[in-house]
Design a protein around this motif. Structure first.
Motif, PDB file in Angstrom:
ATOM      1  N   LYS A 123     -13.378  -5.648   1.610  1.00 39.72           N
ATOM      2  CA  LYS A 123     -13.076  -4.473   0.788  1.00 39.72           C
ATOM      3  C   LYS A 123     -13.578  -3.193   1.445  1.00 39.72           C
ATOM      4  O   LYS A 123     -12.926  -2.152   1.385  1.00 39.72           O
ATOM      5  N   ALA A 124     -14.742  -3.299   2.081  1.00 37.97           N
ATOM      6  CA  ALA A 124     -15.359  -2.100   2.656  1.00 37.97           C
ATOM      7  C   ALA A 124     -14.508  -1.508   3.778  1.00 37.97           C
ATOM      8  O   ALA A 124     -14.604  -0.328   4.086  1.00 37.97           O
ATOM      9  N   GLN A 125     -13.671  -2.353   4.387  1.00 44.46           N
ATOM     10  CA  GLN A 125     -12.869  -1.835   5.496  1.00 44.46           C
ATOM     11  C   GLN A 125     -11.920  -0.733   5.027  1.00 44.46           C
ATOM     12  O   GLN A 125     -11.534   0.134   5.798  1.00 44.46           O
ATOM     13  N   ASN A 126     -11.550  -0.768   3.743  1.00 47.51           N
ATOM     14  CA  ASN A 126     -10.635   0.265   3.248  1.00 47.51           C
ATOM     15  C   ASN A 126     -11.317   1.602   3.003  1.00 47.51           C
ATOM     16  O   ASN A 126     -10.660   2.595   2.755  1.00 47.51           O
ATOM     17  N   GLU A 127     -12.653   1.574   3.039  1.00 49.82           N
ATOM     18  CA  GLU A 127     -13.392   2.807   2.777  1.00 49.82           C
ATOM     19  C   GLU A 127     -13.588   3.582   4.072  1.00 49.82           C
ATOM     20  O   GLU A 127     -14.291   3.134   4.973  1.00 49.82           O
ATOM     21  N   ILE A 128     -13.002   4.751   4.120  1.00 57.30           N
ATOM     22  CA  ILE A 128     -13.110   5.576   5.320  1.00 57.30           C
ATOM     23  C   ILE A 128     -14.566   5.824   5.708  1.00 57.30           C
ATOM     24  O   ILE A 128     -14.935   5.766   6.874  1.00 57.30           O
ATOM     25  N   LYS A 129     -15.412   6.062   4.703  1.00 56.84           N
ATOM     26  CA  LYS A 129     -16.779   6.453   5.049  1.00 56.84           C
ATOM     27  C   LYS A 129     -17.553   5.346   5.773  1.00 56.84           C
ATOM     28  O   LYS A 129     -18.540   5.627   6.452  1.00 56.84           O
ATOM     29  N   LEU A 183     -16.653   3.845   8.321  1.00 61.30           N
ATOM     30  CA  LEU A 183     -16.411   3.929   9.763  1.00 61.30           C
ATOM     31  C   LEU A 183     -17.575   4.571  10.511  1.00 61.30           C
ATOM     32  O   LEU A 183     -17.708   4.408  11.714  1.00 61.30           O
ATOM     33  N   ASP A 184     -18.399   5.311   9.780  1.00 62.08           N
ATOM     34  CA  ASP A 184     -19.508   5.977  10.449  1.00 62.08           C
ATOM     35  C   ASP A 184     -20.707   5.066  10.701  1.00 62.08           C
ATOM     36  O   ASP A 184     -21.648   5.459  11.364  1.00 62.08           O
ATOM     37  N   PHE A 185     -20.661   3.870  10.138  1.00 62.24           N
ATOM     38  CA  PHE A 185     -21.809   2.973  10.308  1.00 62.24           C
ATOM     39  C   PHE A 185     -21.532   1.938  11.388  1.00 62.24           C
ATOM     40  O   PHE A 185     -20.397   1.498  11.571  1.00 62.24           O
ATOM     41  N   LYS A 186     -22.607   1.545  12.067  1.00 64.89           N
ATOM     42  CA  LYS A 186     -22.464   0.481  13.055  1.00 64.89           C
ATOM     43  C   LYS A 186     -22.112  -0.819  12.346  1.00 64.89           C
ATOM     44  O   LYS A 186     -22.616  -1.073  11.238  1.00 64.89           O
ATOM     45  N   PRO A 187     -21.322  -1.666  13.008  1.00 61.35           N
ATOM     46  CA  PRO A 187     -20.974  -2.957  12.405  1.00 61.35           C
ATOM     47  C   PRO A 187     -22.200  -3.744  11.942  1.00 61.35           C
ATOM     48  O   PRO A 187     -22.189  -4.335  10.851  1.00 61.35           O
ATOM     49  N   SER A 188     -23.283  -3.730  12.734  1.00 62.18           N
ATOM     50  CA  SER A 188     -24.462  -4.516  12.358  1.00 62.18           C
ATOM     51  C   SER A 188     -25.074  -3.990  11.062  1.00 62.18           C
ATOM     52  O   SER A 188     -25.513  -4.761  10.211  1.00 62.18           O
ATOM     53  N   VAL A 189     -25.090  -2.673  10.910  1.00 61.14           N
ATOM     54  CA  VAL A 189     -25.677  -2.073   9.717  1.00 61.14           C
ATOM     55  C   VAL A 189     -24.828  -2.429   8.481  1.00 61.14           C
ATOM     56  O   VAL A 189     -25.367  -2.756   7.421  1.00 61.14           O
ATOM     57  N   ILE A 190     -23.523  -2.399   8.652  1.00 61.52           N
ATOM     58  CA  ILE A 190     -22.643  -2.751   7.534  1.00 61.52           C
ATOM     59  C   ILE A 190     -22.868  -4.208   7.132  1.00 61.52           C
ATOM     60  O   ILE A 190     -22.938  -4.542   5.942  1.00 61.52           O
ATOM     61  N   ALA A 191     -23.018  -5.078   8.130  1.00 54.94           N
ATOM     62  CA  ALA A 191     -23.241  -6.489   7.833  1.00 54.94           C
ATOM     63  C   ALA A 191     -24.537  -6.673   7.050  1.00 54.94           C
ATOM     64  O   ALA A 191     -24.583  -7.392   6.045  1.00 54.94           O
ATOM     65  N   ALA A 192     -25.594  -6.012   7.504  1.00 56.00           N
ATOM     66  CA  ALA A 192     -26.884  -6.145   6.833  1.00 56.00           C
ATOM     67  C   ALA A 192     -26.785  -5.622   5.397  1.00 56.00           C
ATOM     68  O   ALA A 192     -27.281  -6.255   4.456  1.00 56.00           O
TER      69      ALA A 192
END
Lengths: 302, 303
Positions: free
Chosen positions: A181-187, A189-198
């Motif tokens: 779901k988060a992939q649809n959120e433009i904002k 994109l500013d985070f590193k993949p690892s941070v999003i995973a955590a």
């Protein structure tokens, strides 16, 4: 050789102890696979159109959700590097089709582009798609084994090691839902993949394992690779996304009898009654849970 | 492809002809490798896509020859893919040869051997950490920048990544002289150990200026190994006698390894011994080799 989003470096389990820490390689390379908004010129309307074509393919042709996820990742990275001439919506469609084609090849999944295009009412011939594939490959420097948040789930799950396998499985499932779901959120994109995973895992833990949450939170924020401030910001951003589908969690809780449900019920029993209430109650509930999550995550900063 | 001017053919790589060429705009020398990968109706073939993207990921390390670009040319309406690599003018085989033959034969300086071996281990560790086995490490595949004293791994083939589950691979892979005994004996599972055996053979060759095990057939290759290291037993290598191509061999006792590399210091001999362990599970990993006392005198901060 097959691209596995959770293991883009293709390391076999039995080799893992013999090689230099593969996770370091992932953290070192993840920035190459981002398409940050800041400083870039990502065309938001083109992105919206492209994502919509890709979602059509995912749902219309029951495409592997990972392949769709990968295609959106390619679109984002392409758009952050190349500008699409305005007033030419067909280019966005061609881009989406080519990224879908590349992603399904990486994932070894079949996707009948001709059928899909016919349904969508546009047809690009194979030579045109082939040319666009090469343009995309060139723009992305052939870095097609994208490092995405999924690549870090296994690593961050290891911080939850006292938890039992079914719990870990549930956490991962919940976090994966959030990531899709988060992939649809433009904002995001500013985070590193690892941070999003955590952040996705923490939000899942807050929901499913409230008792152990505090220890997971401190374990993850002490990880040397993670910037705490960014993690906090990302948790903030992902909170809305994660809570957006809490109904799914209730379904999961009520439909099985694994240990997850015990804890799941524990955290949601008081709320499950309320879900039958009015929609404003649900809205309140959602907001309350988001602010709870934010509060809980902030504590780790103190 | 108009970007590059072909200068000369420099060899036949694993996938076809290799040309030395020059980037017309920048003057940079490159190696052009024509692949057999043709585009078809379906566009870029999935295997090519997956493998080139893996190669691209590996070429982040300076100890792996850098993939600069992927070019395509239309030939009779069919696009052909060319891989554009950075160009280095010599390789370890030529480098060793220049110290053995020619006007000024002399041993390789110990500090050069130490530095090259460290860089080789670093490059191999990098490949292994990305889940990729080289499987054809040999002096010809190690490119050398003499000026800077840099060694880089080249010819990482396509289609060589191992995945879960481990597949069995076809057998014609490693040049005989650097081929690990488990490969010669027909193992069905390849592991990172096959590369470490090759690294050991290359290490010894830098010291000796000639190959350690110059076999001319699979059997001769095994006998070369057994004569130096002793015929392996099930005690030191569990399961060896059940490997597919195992036969009864003459029983040789292990020789003193130091006698094969008389100019190598004791720490170096110890590291070599750890690389040439029969049981692949006991063979030192590239990562562990980098920590071996043999490298204690090396300034690792430069790498």
């Amino acid at each position: 050789m097959e691209y596995d989003p959770e293991n883009p470096l293709t390391i076999s389990n039995e080799e893992q102890h013999r090689v230099s820490d593969p996770i370091e390689a992932l953290f070192a390379a993840e920035s190459d696979h981002m398409s940050p908004l800041a400083g870039g010129h990502l065309d938001l309307s083109a992105r919206r159109d492209a994502v919509s074509v890709i979602l059509q393919a995912q749902f219309g042709c029951s495409l592997d959700p990972f392949a769709a996820y990968l295609a959106v990742n390619y679109v984002d990275r392409f758009l952050s590097k190349r500008e699409i001439p305005s007033g030419k919506p067909w280019i966005v469609r061609l881009l989406s089709i080519s990224c879908l084609s590349l992603a399904s090849k990486m994932k070894k999944t079949d996707l009948n582009l001709t059928d899909f295009q016919r349904e969508e009412g546009f047809i690009f011939d194979s030579q045109t798609i082939r040319r666009m594939e090469l343009i995309v490959l060139g723009a992305l420097d052939w870095r097609m084994r994208s490092i995405t948040p999924f690549s870090f789930l296994r690593f961050f799950l290891s911080f939850f090691s006292p938890a039992q396998a079914p719990l870990l499985h549930a956490l991962k499932a919940r976090a994966s839902q959030t990531l899709f779901k988060a992939q649809n959120e433009i904002k995001m994109l500013d985070f590193k993949p690892s941070v999003i995973a955590a952040a996705a895992l923490l939000s899942a833990a807050h929901e499913l394992l409230p008792i152990q949450f505090a220890s997971f939170r401190s374990a993850i924020s002490s990880c040397e690779f993670v910037n705490k401030e960014r993690l906090l910001e990302c948790c903030d951003a992902i909170g809305d996304v994660a809570m957006d589908g809490c109904d799914l969690t209730f379904e999961m809780v009520s439909s099985s009898n694994t240990p997850v449900t015990v804890l799941g019920r524990h955290c949601s029993s008081s709320e499950s009654e309320r879900t039958v209430g009015s929609s404003s109650d649900e809205c309140d509930l959602k907001n309350r849970r988001i602010s709870e999550l934010r509060g809980a995550l902030r504590l780790s900063q103190a | 492809m108009e970007k590059y001017e072909k200068l000369e053919k420099v060899g036949e790589g694993t996938y076809g002809k290799v040309y030395k060429a020059q980037d017309k705009a920048t003057g940079q020398l490159v190696a052009l490798k024509k692949t057999r990968l043709e585009m078809d109706e379906e566009g870029i073939p999935p295997t090519a896509l997956r493998e080139i993207s893996l190669l691209q990921m590996l070429s982040r390390s300076i100890y792996v020859v850098r993939l600069l670009n992927v070019e395509h040319v239309d030939k009779n309406g069919k696009p052909l893919l060319y891989l554009v690599f950075e160009y280095l003018d010599t390789d370890l085989k030529k480098f060793i040869d220049s110290h053995r033959k020619g006007p000024n034969p002399r041993p390789l300086p110990p500090s050069v051997i130490q530095s090259f071996l460290y860089q080789l281990c670093k490059g191999v560790a990098h490949c292994h950490s990305h889940g990729v086995l080289h499987r054809d490490l040999k002096p010809q595949n190690l490119l050398v920048d003499k000026e800077k004293g840099i060694l880089k791994i080249a010819d990482l083939g396509l289609g060589r990544a191992f995945t879960i589950p481990l597949k069995s691979y076809t057998h014609e892979i490693v040049t005989l002289w650097y081929r690990a005994p488990e490969v010669l004996l027909g193992t069905t599972h390849y592991s990172t150990g096959v590369d470490m055996w090759s690294v050991g053979c290359i290490f010894a060759e830098m010291v000796r200026r000639q190959a350690l095990f110059p076999g001319d057939s699979e059997l001769q290759q095994l006998l070369h190994i057994f004569r130096l290291l002793g015929t392996p037993t099930d005690e030191q290598w569990p399961g060896v006698s059940s490997l597919r191509d195992w036969h009864e061999y003459p029983q040789w006792k292990p020789q003193t390894l130091a006698r094969a590399v008389p100019t190598l210091e004791p720490e170096g001999v110890d590291l070599l011994l750890k690389m040439l362990q029969y049981d692949p599970a006991n063979r030192i990993s590239a990562k562990a080799a980098m920590e071996h006392p043999y490298f204690d005198g090396l300034d690792k901060s430069q790498f």
